[in-house]
Design an enzyme around this catalytic site. Structure first.
Site, PDB file in Angstrom:
ATOM      1  N   ARG A   1       0.828  -1.201   0.000  1.00  0.00           N
ATOM      2  CA  ARG A   1       0.000   0.000   0.000  1.00  0.00           C
ATOM      3  C   ARG A   1       0.867   1.258   0.000  1.00  0.00           C
ATOM      4  O   ARG A   1       2.023   1.235   0.424  1.00  0.00           O
ATOM      5  CB  ARG A   1      -0.913   0.007   1.225  1.00  0.00           C
ATOM      6  CG  ARG A   1      -2.028  -1.035   1.205  1.00  0.00           C
ATOM      7  CD  ARG A   1      -2.940  -0.895   2.412  1.00  0.00           C
ATOM      8  NE  ARG A   1      -2.227  -1.063   3.686  1.00  0.00           N
ATOM      9  CZ  ARG A   1      -1.865  -0.067   4.479  1.00  0.00           C
ATOM     10  NH1 ARG A   1      -2.168   1.182   4.180  1.00  0.00           N
ATOM     11  NH2 ARG A   1      -1.222  -0.308   5.613  1.00  0.00           N
TER      12      ARG A   1
ATOM     13  N   LYS B   1      -8.561  -2.516   0.346  1.00  0.00           N
ATOM     14  CA  LYS B   1      -8.502  -1.685   1.541  1.00  0.00           C
ATOM     15  C   LYS B   1      -9.283  -0.385   1.382  1.00  0.00           C
ATOM     16  O   LYS B   1      -9.763   0.180   2.374  1.00  0.00           O
ATOM     17  CB  LYS B   1      -7.039  -1.393   1.899  1.00  0.00           C
ATOM     18  CG  LYS B   1      -6.303  -2.622   2.430  1.00  0.00           C
ATOM     19  CD  LYS B   1      -7.025  -3.257   3.626  1.00  0.00           C
ATOM     20  CE  LYS B   1      -6.265  -4.418   4.221  1.00  0.00           C
ATOM     21  NZ  LYS B   1      -7.014  -5.077   5.325  1.00  0.00           N
TER      22      LYS B   1
ATOM     23  N   HIS C   1     -11.542  -4.880  11.854  1.00  0.00           N
ATOM     24  CA  HIS C   1     -10.423  -5.510  11.164  1.00  0.00           C
ATOM     25  C   HIS C   1     -10.032  -6.741  11.975  1.00  0.00           C
ATOM     26  O   HIS C   1      -9.161  -6.697  12.835  1.00  0.00           O
ATOM     27  CB  HIS C   1      -9.258  -4.524  11.070  1.00  0.00           C
ATOM     28  CG  HIS C   1      -8.154  -4.972  10.175  1.00  0.00           C
ATOM     29  ND1 HIS C   1      -6.875  -4.480  10.261  1.00  0.00           N
ATOM     30  CD2 HIS C   1      -8.128  -5.880   9.160  1.00  0.00           C
ATOM     31  CE1 HIS C   1      -6.120  -5.041   9.347  1.00  0.00           C
ATOM     32  NE2 HIS C   1      -6.854  -5.901   8.674  1.00  0.00           N
TER      33      HIS C   1
ATOM     34  N   SER D   1      -0.152  -7.811  12.063  1.00  0.00           N
ATOM     35  CA  SER D   1       0.640  -8.801  11.337  1.00  0.00           C
ATOM     36  C   SER D   1       1.637  -9.493  12.259  1.00  0.00           C
ATOM     37  O   SER D   1       2.316  -8.847  13.065  1.00  0.00           O
ATOM     38  CB  SER D   1       1.397  -8.105  10.200  1.00  0.00           C
ATOM     39  OG  SER D   1       2.192  -9.013   9.490  1.00  0.00           O
TER      40      SER D   1
ATOM     41  N   LYS E   1      -3.195 -14.211  13.962  1.00  0.00           N
ATOM     42  CA  LYS E   1      -4.638 -14.079  13.746  1.00  0.00           C
ATOM     43  C   LYS E   1      -5.164 -15.154  12.797  1.00  0.00           C
ATOM     44  O   LYS E   1      -6.149 -15.837  13.092  1.00  0.00           O
ATOM     45  CB  LYS E   1      -4.942 -12.684  13.197  1.00  0.00           C
ATOM     46  CG  LYS E   1      -6.413 -12.396  12.956  1.00  0.00           C
ATOM     47  CD  LYS E   1      -6.625 -10.971  12.478  1.00  0.00           C
ATOM     48  CE  LYS E   1      -5.986 -10.724  11.137  1.00  0.00           C
ATOM     49  NZ  LYS E   1      -6.326  -9.406  10.562  1.00  0.00           N
ATOM     50  N   THR E   2      -4.505 -15.298  11.644  1.00  0.00           N
ATOM     51  CA  THR E   2      -4.960 -16.284  10.652  1.00  0.00           C
ATOM     52  C   THR E   2      -4.782 -17.699  11.169  1.00  0.00           C
ATOM     53  O   THR E   2      -5.662 -18.549  11.033  1.00  0.00           O
ATOM     54  CB  THR E   2      -4.193 -16.095   9.331  1.00  0.00           C
ATOM     55  OG1 THR E   2      -4.427 -14.783   8.837  1.00  0.00           O
ATOM     56  CG2 THR E   2      -4.649 -17.101   8.290  1.00  0.00           C
TER      57      THR E   2
ATOM     58  N   ASP F   1     -10.577 -11.414   7.657  1.00  0.00           N
ATOM     59  CA  ASP F   1      -9.970 -10.094   7.734  1.00  0.00           C
ATOM     60  C   ASP F   1     -10.907  -8.938   8.083  1.00  0.00           C
ATOM     61  O   ASP F   1     -10.527  -8.066   8.852  1.00  0.00           O
ATOM     62  CB  ASP F   1      -9.277  -9.779   6.404  1.00  0.00           C
ATOM     63  CG  ASP F   1      -8.272  -8.659   6.508  1.00  0.00           C
ATOM     64  OD1 ASP F   1      -7.482  -8.652   7.466  1.00  0.00           O
ATOM     65  OD2 ASP F   1      -8.262  -7.785   5.623  1.00  0.00           O
TER      66      ASP F   1
ATOM     67  N   ARG G   1       1.428 -12.199  -1.872  1.00  0.00           N
ATOM     68  CA  ARG G   1       0.020 -12.359  -1.513  1.00  0.00           C
ATOM     69  C   ARG G   1      -0.684 -13.366  -2.422  1.00  0.00           C
ATOM     70  O   ARG G   1      -0.289 -13.582  -3.558  1.00  0.00           O
ATOM     71  CB  ARG G   1      -0.706 -11.019  -1.638  1.00  0.00           C
ATOM     72  CG  ARG G   1      -0.256  -9.968  -0.649  1.00  0.00           C
ATOM     73  CD  ARG G   1      -0.933 -10.133   0.689  1.00  0.00           C
ATOM     74  NE  ARG G   1      -0.575  -9.083   1.635  1.00  0.00           N
ATOM     75  CZ  ARG G   1      -1.230  -8.843   2.753  1.00  0.00           C
ATOM     76  NH1 ARG G   1      -2.302  -9.559   3.051  1.00  0.00           N
ATOM     77  NH2 ARG G   1      -0.849  -7.894   3.571  1.00  0.00           N
TER      78      ARG G   1
END
Length: 529
Positions: free
Chosen positions: A56, A198, A217, A235, A239-240, A254, A319
């Protein structure tokens, strides 16, 4: 140029014979390959590269300063203002540029899995692979859905169009500009597809609170009894990994909304990091990368077309984009009830936060606003020791409104639905990074399981003297000796010094929340002064 003029220009653009709307995945893959935008990999996924921009561009993101949003937006470094005149000028230039293209691609769909709150969107793309990305990431229309697709929020993405900062009022050749009044997101000068995803999340973070819905989020899953869990974390916090549970169905990985009816996924797909991806460590993601999936900046063997997920030739931010249906054990549709548990994840490299602690409502609001984790030594040039990192509400780059709006919504919902909230430290124990050791994943999984199954609601707790957190003395499957962070350090003075240092960083960071009631810090923050 007024709104009507903008609408007419777009309508004229999209009625051309070279405009392809809602192509199927095979049709889009064919277009991608015939236009030499990407290569086909051995699993059937396509791999595209994004040139100079592999992530980004936050300094190039703007919101148009308009009367209807002027007093609502939290203007600053995250939400930079730009004038309507500058937006209209760029809009006209981009439309004129796209009119000259041989082909354009349009995706019409939705953001928000709950039909009562979903937002109609359309994505106009210069690249076919970007349109495939949009098809996989957003919610695809079913049946006669497009008969009810009025007044969509439009993303116009023209990666090869570059702004002139001196003329266009941007900071560089790249721009991501949101106009709420014109319901348009204008993107140019960057090929990074994540800007589209995003940007939609950013506008949902503005629009949903006006409907009494909390945008989040976070990842979410649901157990066999219908018990919903939310996982917030930056990050590297897990979480994942922790939300992927064979005994629970995935709602989404997400972005979610929390309405007065429950939780729903904002997206229709996943945008997973795949650096060092392996079938052994993350089988769900690995197996989802097949025909129709989009790989960004992943190294691919020229002969075998096999992806090399360990290679960082282009970037570490590699990604994979794929639809939710590519994952086993998902909830369909992605709509569930109210959460019974919320997990805040942090990877504390100072080694002083408890591996799990139960939060009061005020502590939950405090840690939600703080959004703490830590950078590790060696991850960036000049970083020689752990550095505290704070991201408001675990998603500061995507919050158009003031932080207290989101925190107050969280506090009200926690109280209304009697949600248990836990802070889980997946970071270091027995010392800081370089001295201590990373918390074992099996212990973290056991602690999360105990929290979700209600095993910690009535267990004996002890209060941490510095952070004020309630720490369970016993957790099934976890040695008691690792639960109290101070007891895992050999040097108690070193522990107190490091804990006090982190507490001071929390206090310093919290000073920026001038509009937040004092009681949140007084009742929710570290007790050390």
């Amino acid at each position: 140029m007024n709104t009507l003029t903008n609408t007419n220009e777009l309508s004229q653009l999209l009625t051309g014979v070279n405009v392809f709307q809602n192509l199927s995945v095979p049709q889009l893959v064919e277009k991608v390959l015939s236009r030499d935008e990407a290569v086909l990999t051995s699993t059937g996924a396509i791999r595209a590269t994004t040139g100079a921009y592999t992530g980004r561009s936050p300094r190039d993101k703007f919101i148009v300063r308009e009367a209807s949003v002027e007093e609502k937006i939290d203007w600053g470094a995250v939400n930079q203002p730009i004038s309507s005149e500058a937006f209209d000028q760029l809009y006209h230039k981009v439309i004129s540029y796209l009119k000259e293209k041989n082909e354009l691609f349009v995706f019409k769909g939705f953001a928000g899995a709950d039909e009562r709150y979903r937002l109609p969107i359309q994505v106009v793309n210069e690249f076919a692979w970007h349109n495939l990305f949009a098809h996989q990431l957003f919610i695809r229309p079913q049946g006669d859905d497009l008969n009810h697709h009025e007044n969509p929020f439009t993303v116009i993405s023209a990666p090869n169009f570059k702004a002139d900062p001196a003329v266009d009022g941007t900071n560089s050749e790249t721009f991501i500009i949101i106009s709420f009044e014109k319901r348009t997101i204008l993107i140019g000068g960057t090929e990074y597809a994540g800007e589209m995803k995003k940007s939609i999340f950013s506008i949902m973070n503005f629009l949903l609170p006006e409907q009494g819905i909390m945008p989040m989020h976070c990842s979410a899953n649901v157990g066999q009894e219908g018990d919903v869990a939310l996982f917030f974390g930056l990050s590297g916090t897990g979480k994942t990994t922790l939300s992927a549970d064979a005994s629970r169905k995935l709602i989404g990985d997400d972005e979610h909304g929390w309405s007065n009816r429950g939780v729903f996924n904002i997206e229709g797909g996943c945008y997973a990091k795949c650096i060092n991806l392996s079938a052994e460590k993350e089988p769900q993601i690995h197996n989802a990368i097949r025909f129709g999936s989009v790989l960004e900046n992943v190294v691919v063997n020229e002969d075998t077309r096999a992806a090399d997920y360990d290679h960082v030739f282009y970037t570490e931010n590699t990604r994979a984009a794929y639809p939710l249906e590519a994952i086993d054990n998902i909830l369909t549709p992605s709509v569930a009830g109210h959460p019974s548990a919320i997990i805040f994840l942090t990877a504390d490299a100072f080694g002083v936060l408890p591996p799990i602690s139960k939060l009061t409502k005020e502590q939950a609001m405090y840690h939600f606003l703080s959004g703490y984790t830590s950078k590790l030594a060696g991850t960036e040039r000049g970083v020689t020791s752990p550095q505290a990192t704070f991201s408001t509400c675990f998603g500061s780059p995507f919050l158009p409104l003031k932080a207290n709006v989101y925190a107050e919504m969280l506090g009200k919902k926690i109280a209304e639905h009697e949600v248990d909230v836990y802070l889980v430290n997946t970071g270091w124990t027995g010392g800081e990074y370089g001295t201590g050791s990373r918390m074992k994943l099996e212990y973290t999984r056991a602690m999360v399981q105990a929290a979700l199954e209600g095993d910690l609601q009535h267990t004996e707790m002890v209060k941490d003297e510095i952070f004020g957190l309630q720490i369970p003395l016993h957790v099934p499957g976890v040695p008691d000796s690792v639960l109290i962070p101070s007891s895992t350090w050999e040097n108690q003075e070193a522990y107190k010094q490091k804990a006090s240092e982190l507490a001071a960083k929390f206090h310093e960071n919290f000073k920026k929340f001038s509009s937040v009631p004092n009681e949140i810090e007084e009742l929710g923050g570290p007790v050390f002064r």
